[in-house]
Design a protein around this motif. Structure first.
Motif, PDB file in Angstrom:
ATOM      1  N   ASP A  21      38.233  14.135 -58.577  1.00 40.30           N
ATOM      2  CA  ASP A  21      38.458  12.689 -58.487  1.00 40.30           C
ATOM      3  C   ASP A  21      37.344  11.949 -57.758  1.00 40.30           C
ATOM      4  OD1 ASP A  21      40.933  12.899 -59.813  1.00 40.30           O
ATOM      5  OD2 ASP A  21      41.930  13.439 -57.936  1.00 40.30           O
ATOM      6  N   ARG A  22      36.162  12.546 -57.702  1.00 39.72           N
ATOM      7  CA  ARG A  22      35.010  11.887 -57.088  1.00 39.72           C
ATOM      8  C   ARG A  22      33.846  11.888 -58.055  1.00 39.72           C
ATOM      9  NH1 ARG A  22      33.919  13.723 -51.000  1.00 39.72           N
ATOM     10  NH2 ARG A  22      32.655  11.842 -51.175  1.00 39.72           N
ATOM     11  N   VAL A  23      33.042  10.834 -57.999  1.00 38.06           N
ATOM     12  CA  VAL A  23      31.871  10.718 -58.879  1.00 38.06           C
ATOM     13  C   VAL A  23      30.737  11.582 -58.338  1.00 38.06           C
ATOM     14  CG1 VAL A  23      30.119   9.159 -59.812  1.00 38.06           C
ATOM     15  CG2 VAL A  23      32.491   8.398 -59.622  1.00 38.06           C
ATOM     16  N   VAL A  24      30.208  12.427 -59.206  1.00 29.59           N
ATOM     17  CA  VAL A  24      29.068  13.269 -58.851  1.00 29.59           C
ATOM     18  C   VAL A  24      27.771  12.631 -59.360  1.00 29.59           C
ATOM     19  CG1 VAL A  24      28.003  15.541 -59.135  1.00 29.59           C
ATOM     20  CG2 VAL A  24      30.492  15.341 -58.905  1.00 29.59           C
ATOM     21  N   ALA A  25      27.799  12.084 -60.567  1.00 25.77           N
ATOM     22  CA  ALA A  25      26.629  11.463 -61.165  1.00 25.77           C
ATOM     23  C   ALA A  25      27.097  10.423 -62.167  1.00 25.77           C
ATOM     24  CB  ALA A  25      25.733  12.507 -61.849  1.00 25.77           C
ATOM     25  N   ALA A  26      26.203   9.537 -62.561  1.00 24.18           N
ATOM     26  CA  ALA A  26      26.565   8.480 -63.500  1.00 24.18           C
ATOM     27  C   ALA A  26      25.373   8.138 -64.373  1.00 24.18           C
ATOM     28  CB  ALA A  26      27.039   7.238 -62.750  1.00 24.18           C
ATOM     29  N   GLU A  27      25.666   7.656 -65.571  1.00 28.49           N
ATOM     30  CA  GLU A  27      24.642   7.165 -66.483  1.00 28.49           C
ATOM     31  C   GLU A  27      25.186   5.938 -67.200  1.00 28.49           C
ATOM     32  OE1 GLU A  27      22.858   9.944 -69.143  1.00 28.49           O
ATOM     33  OE2 GLU A  27      22.803  11.567 -67.665  1.00 28.49           O
ATOM     34  N   VAL A  28      24.280   5.041 -67.543  1.00 27.26           N
ATOM     35  CA  VAL A  28      24.642   3.818 -68.248  1.00 27.26           C
ATOM     36  C   VAL A  28      23.697   3.647 -69.423  1.00 27.26           C
ATOM     37  CG1 VAL A  28      24.889   1.312 -68.114  1.00 27.26           C
ATOM     38  CG2 VAL A  28      25.508   2.730 -66.154  1.00 27.26           C
ATOM     39  N   ARG A  29      24.247   3.224 -70.552  1.00 30.06           N
ATOM     40  CA  ARG A  29      23.426   2.982 -71.736  1.00 30.06           C
ATOM     41  C   ARG A  29      23.812   1.631 -72.322  1.00 30.06           C
ATOM     42  NH1 ARG A  29      24.062   7.298 -76.431  1.00 30.06           N
ATOM     43  NH2 ARG A  29      26.044   6.208 -76.712  1.00 30.06           N
ATOM     44  N   TRP A  30      22.799   0.814 -72.582  1.00 29.49           N
ATOM     45  CA  TRP A  30      23.027  -0.449 -73.273  1.00 29.49           C
ATOM     46  C   TRP A  30      22.612  -0.257 -74.728  1.00 29.49           C
ATOM     47  CZ3 TRP A  30      21.145  -4.831 -69.419  1.00 29.49           C
ATOM     48  CH2 TRP A  30      22.024  -4.860 -68.329  1.00 29.49           C
ATOM     49  N   PRO A  31      23.524  -0.416 -75.681  1.00 28.32           N
ATOM     50  CA  PRO A  31      23.225  -0.160 -77.091  1.00 28.32           C
ATOM     51  C   PRO A  31      22.001  -0.936 -77.576  1.00 28.32           C
ATOM     52  CG  PRO A  31      25.576  -0.446 -76.781  1.00 28.32           C
ATOM     53  CD  PRO A  31      24.932  -0.783 -75.470  1.00 28.32           C
ATOM     54  N   GLY A  32      21.251  -0.299 -78.458  1.00 29.46           N
ATOM     55  CA  GLY A  32      20.057  -0.917 -79.022  1.00 29.46           C
ATOM     56  C   GLY A  32      18.787  -0.553 -78.296  1.00 29.46           C
ATOM     57  N   GLU A  33      18.899   0.046 -77.113  1.00 31.49           N
ATOM     58  CA  GLU A  33      17.712   0.438 -76.358  1.00 31.49           C
ATOM     59  C   GLU A  33      17.124   1.738 -76.900  1.00 31.49           C
ATOM     60  OE1 GLU A  33      18.754  -1.141 -71.879  1.00 31.49           O
ATOM     61  OE2 GLU A  33      19.436   0.838 -72.475  1.00 31.49           O
ATOM     62  N   LEU A  34      15.804   1.858 -76.816  1.00 37.56           N
ATOM     63  CA  LEU A  34      15.166   3.149 -77.042  1.00 37.56           C
ATOM     64  C   LEU A  34      15.388   3.986 -75.798  1.00 37.56           C
ATOM     65  CD1 LEU A  34      11.776   1.983 -78.602  1.00 37.56           C
ATOM     66  CD2 LEU A  34      13.769   2.902 -79.805  1.00 37.56           C
ATOM     67  N   LEU A 127      36.837   4.198 -59.614  1.00 40.79           N
ATOM     68  CA  LEU A 127      35.580   4.949 -59.608  1.00 40.79           C
ATOM     69  C   LEU A 127      34.406   4.083 -60.071  1.00 40.79           C
ATOM     70  CD1 LEU A 127      36.519   8.523 -60.886  1.00 40.79           C
ATOM     71  CD2 LEU A 127      36.456   7.621 -58.551  1.00 40.79           C
ATOM     72  N   TRP A 128      34.557   3.439 -61.228  1.00 40.77           N
ATOM     73  CA  TRP A 128      33.460   2.610 -61.730  1.00 40.77           C
ATOM     74  C   TRP A 128      33.273   1.365 -60.861  1.00 40.77           C
ATOM     75  CZ3 TRP A 128      29.288   2.971 -64.421  1.00 40.77           C
ATOM     76  CH2 TRP A 128      28.642   1.814 -64.868  1.00 40.77           C
ATOM     77  N   GLU A 129      34.369   0.791 -60.403  1.00 34.28           N
ATOM     78  CA  GLU A 129      34.289  -0.424 -59.598  1.00 34.28           C
ATOM     79  C   GLU A 129      33.506  -0.175 -58.303  1.00 34.28           C
ATOM     80  OE1 GLU A 129      37.727  -0.729 -62.347  1.00 34.28           O
ATOM     81  OE2 GLU A 129      36.929   0.826 -61.015  1.00 34.28           O
ATOM     82  N   GLU A 130      33.754   0.952 -57.655  1.00 35.51           N
ATOM     83  CA  GLU A 130      33.056   1.266 -56.402  1.00 35.51           C
ATOM     84  C   GLU A 130      31.573   1.511 -56.652  1.00 35.51           C
ATOM     85  OE1 GLU A 130      33.229   4.494 -52.693  1.00 35.51           O
ATOM     86  OE2 GLU A 130      34.734   4.559 -54.292  1.00 35.51           O
ATOM     87  N   LEU A 131      31.271   2.254 -57.705  1.00 32.14           N
ATOM     88  CA  LEU A 131      29.883   2.551 -58.031  1.00 32.14           C
ATOM     89  C   LEU A 131      29.133   1.272 -58.389  1.00 32.14           C
ATOM     90  CD1 LEU A 131      27.734   4.772 -58.681  1.00 32.14           C
ATOM     91  CD2 LEU A 131      28.601   4.721 -61.023  1.00 32.14           C
ATOM     92  N   TRP A 132      29.720   0.450 -59.249  1.00 32.53           N
ATOM     93  CA  TRP A 132      29.088  -0.790 -59.685  1.00 32.53           C
ATOM     94  C   TRP A 132      28.868  -1.725 -58.495  1.00 32.53           C
ATOM     95  CZ3 TRP A 132      29.148  -6.030 -60.077  1.00 32.53           C
ATOM     96  CH2 TRP A 132      28.460  -6.627 -61.138  1.00 32.53           C
ATOM     97  N   GLY A 133      29.858  -1.829 -57.639  1.00 34.53           N
ATOM     98  CA  GLY A 133      29.743  -2.711 -56.487  1.00 34.53           C
ATOM     99  C   GLY A 133      28.615  -2.305 -55.547  1.00 34.53           C
ATOM    100  N   ALA A 134      28.454  -0.997 -55.327  1.00 31.29           N
ATOM    101  CA  ALA A 134      27.377  -0.526 -54.457  1.00 31.29           C
ATOM    102  C   ALA A 134      26.016  -0.837 -55.069  1.00 31.29           C
ATOM    103  CB  ALA A 134      27.530   0.978 -54.221  1.00 31.29           C
ATOM    104  N   SER A 176      24.685  10.896 -47.966  1.00 25.87           N
ATOM    105  CA  SER A 176      24.839   9.706 -48.800  1.00 25.87           C
ATOM    106  C   SER A 176      23.599   9.471 -49.661  1.00 25.87           C
ATOM    107  CB  SER A 176      25.109   8.474 -47.925  1.00 25.87           C
ATOM    108  OG  SER A 176      26.382   8.568 -47.320  1.00 25.87           O
ATOM    109  N   ILE A 177      22.427   9.822 -49.155  1.00 27.38           N
ATOM    110  CA  ILE A 177      21.210   9.704 -49.956  1.00 27.38           C
ATOM    111  C   ILE A 177      21.295  10.621 -51.172  1.00 27.38           C
ATOM    112  CG2 ILE A 177      18.725  10.179 -49.988  1.00 27.38           C
ATOM    113  CD1 ILE A 177      18.684   9.310 -47.027  1.00 27.38           C
ATOM    114  N   GLY A 178      21.709  11.873 -50.944  1.00 26.69           N
ATOM    115  CA  GLY A 178      21.831  12.809 -52.052  1.00 26.69           C
ATOM    116  C   GLY A 178      22.791  12.329 -53.113  1.00 26.69           C
ATOM    117  N   ARG A 179      23.911  11.748 -52.685  1.00 26.73           N
ATOM    118  CA  ARG A 179      24.897  11.246 -53.649  1.00 26.73           C
ATOM    119  C   ARG A 179      24.375  10.008 -54.379  1.00 26.73           C
ATOM    120  NH1 ARG A 179      28.507  12.784 -49.432  1.00 26.73           N
ATOM    121  NH2 ARG A 179      28.452  10.682 -48.561  1.00 26.73           N
ATOM    122  N   ALA A 180      23.759   9.091 -53.644  1.00 25.27           N
ATOM    123  CA  ALA A 180      23.319   7.831 -54.240  1.00 25.27           C
ATOM    124  C   ALA A 180      22.237   8.044 -55.298  1.00 25.27           C
ATOM    125  CB  ALA A 180      22.802   6.891 -53.152  1.00 25.27           C
ATOM    126  N   LEU A 181      21.333   8.970 -55.076  1.00 29.05           N
ATOM    127  CA  LEU A 181      20.290   9.228 -56.067  1.00 29.05           C
ATOM    128  C   LEU A 181      20.893   9.638 -57.399  1.00 29.05           C
ATOM    129  CD1 LEU A 181      17.716  11.191 -53.867  1.00 29.05           C
ATOM    130  CD2 LEU A 181      17.539   8.825 -54.635  1.00 29.05           C
TER     131      LEU A 181
END
Length: 318
Positions: A21-34, A127-134, A176-181
């Motif tokens: 129940d904790r975020v380890v890593a995240a990725e975001v993709r905006w459609p249409g991007e190379l 989970l997403w709300e906390e990550l996005w807010g930071a 926190s540095i390790g997690r944030a990266l």
């Protein structure tokens, strides 16, 4: 066991690697991007004489700086390009996508979270709300301190602020540095401004702790200098969540508003209330998709008193 979860949002796909129940890593993709790893067809439009580099354009008008061009490739030729880094916005300019000439057919992407992750309608709450807010605030708190992120044209700088004595503050910041990266999918040149530590043994203790939390994260790293500065260099394949929210704030807030709209429940129409800059970033096809997904009419209302990230969605009578 860690598992990639994927939300197919409107105007944005999101992937979270979740464990216990904790975020380890995240990725975001905006459609249409190379994206790095894509193989695309393009036309070579510029090539200085004798240079292995040139500029290519896709049919959609995306510019790509291409390397490793064969001698026979001349301006106007149709070529195939493997993308090595997506386009990235910086303050006052856009860094064009980069790629290299290839004669290989497009191949399946290995280790792609968006292809292998488990699709979900909604991430676990918060989970997403906390990550996005930071990422939006550029600040990650930790006990008795915080990491402050600044995006510059040359590097991402992490400043460490807090009330503990310098050695304790530096060591407390490291996890926190390790997690944030990993949370922000940061790459490129990253500078960490630790508190100044006069004793060599203290600097070595922080270096050792940093090595432990970054184990398995591909990078190169300098030892801490006498002023508390450490530089990391990691491969950059595209904009991080931090970069997207720093340089495309209205567009990012618009996508968040759509996510809030999609999460509304009840009978009636959906009213999206936000700053006018956020409403202007909403594309007609996104609003149509929100209406299709929810089965509701979508209405817009501007409120200039709201911050860009302060938009909200609510159900109102039809």
């Amino acid at each position: 066991m860690a598992e990639w979860l994927v939300e197919r949002g409107i105007g944005e796909d999101r992937a979270l690697l979740v464990e216990n129940d904790r975020v380890v890593a995240a990725e975001v993709r905006w459609p249409g991007e190379l994206r790095a790893g894509d193989t695309v067809g393009a036309t070579l439009v510029q090539r200085p004489a004798g240079s292995p580099r040139g500029l290519a354009m896709t049919d959609d008008g995306a510019a790509i700086l291409v390397d490793r061009l064969p001698r026979a490739a001349s301006e106007g030729a149709a070529i195939r390009v493997e993308i090595t880094r997506a386009a990235m916005a910086e303050r006052g300019r856009l860094k064009q996508a980069q790629g290299r000439w290839t004669d290989r057919e497009p191949a399946a992407r290995e280790g792609d979270a968006f292809e292998t992750g488990r699709p979900v309608r909604r991430f676990p709450p918060g989970l997403w709300e906390e990550l996005w807010g930071a990422a939006w605030e550029g600040e990650v708190p930790f006990p008795n301190g915080a990491l402050l992120f600044a995006i510059t044209p040359g590097m991402t700088v992490i400043d460490i602020d807090g009330t503990l004595p310098p050695r304790e503050l530096a060591l407390a910041a490291v996890p926190s540095i390790g997690r944030a990266l990993r949370h922000f999918a940061l790459g490129g040149s990253i500078g960490i401004d630790f508190p100044t530590l006069a004793a060599k043994a203290d600097r070595q203790a922080v270096d050792s702790a940093l090595a432990d939390v970054l184990d398995g994260w591909p990078h190169e790293r300098t030892a801490m200098n006498g002023f508390g500065f450490v530089q990391l260099v990691a491969r950059s394949t595209g904009p991080s969540l931090l970069h997207r929210l720093a340089h495309h704030r209205a567009a990012a807030a618009a996508r968040l508003l759509l996510r809030r709209g999609e999460g509304t429940e009840g009978a009636g129409a959906i009213r999206l209330t936000a700053h006018s800059a956020v409403l202007a970033a909403l594309r007609p096809e996104w609003l149509a998709e929100l209406s299709r997904r929810t089965g509701r009419e979508v209405r817009l209302e501007a409120d200039h008193s709201l911050a860009l990230d302060g938009g909200h969605a609510q159900i109102v009578p039809r």
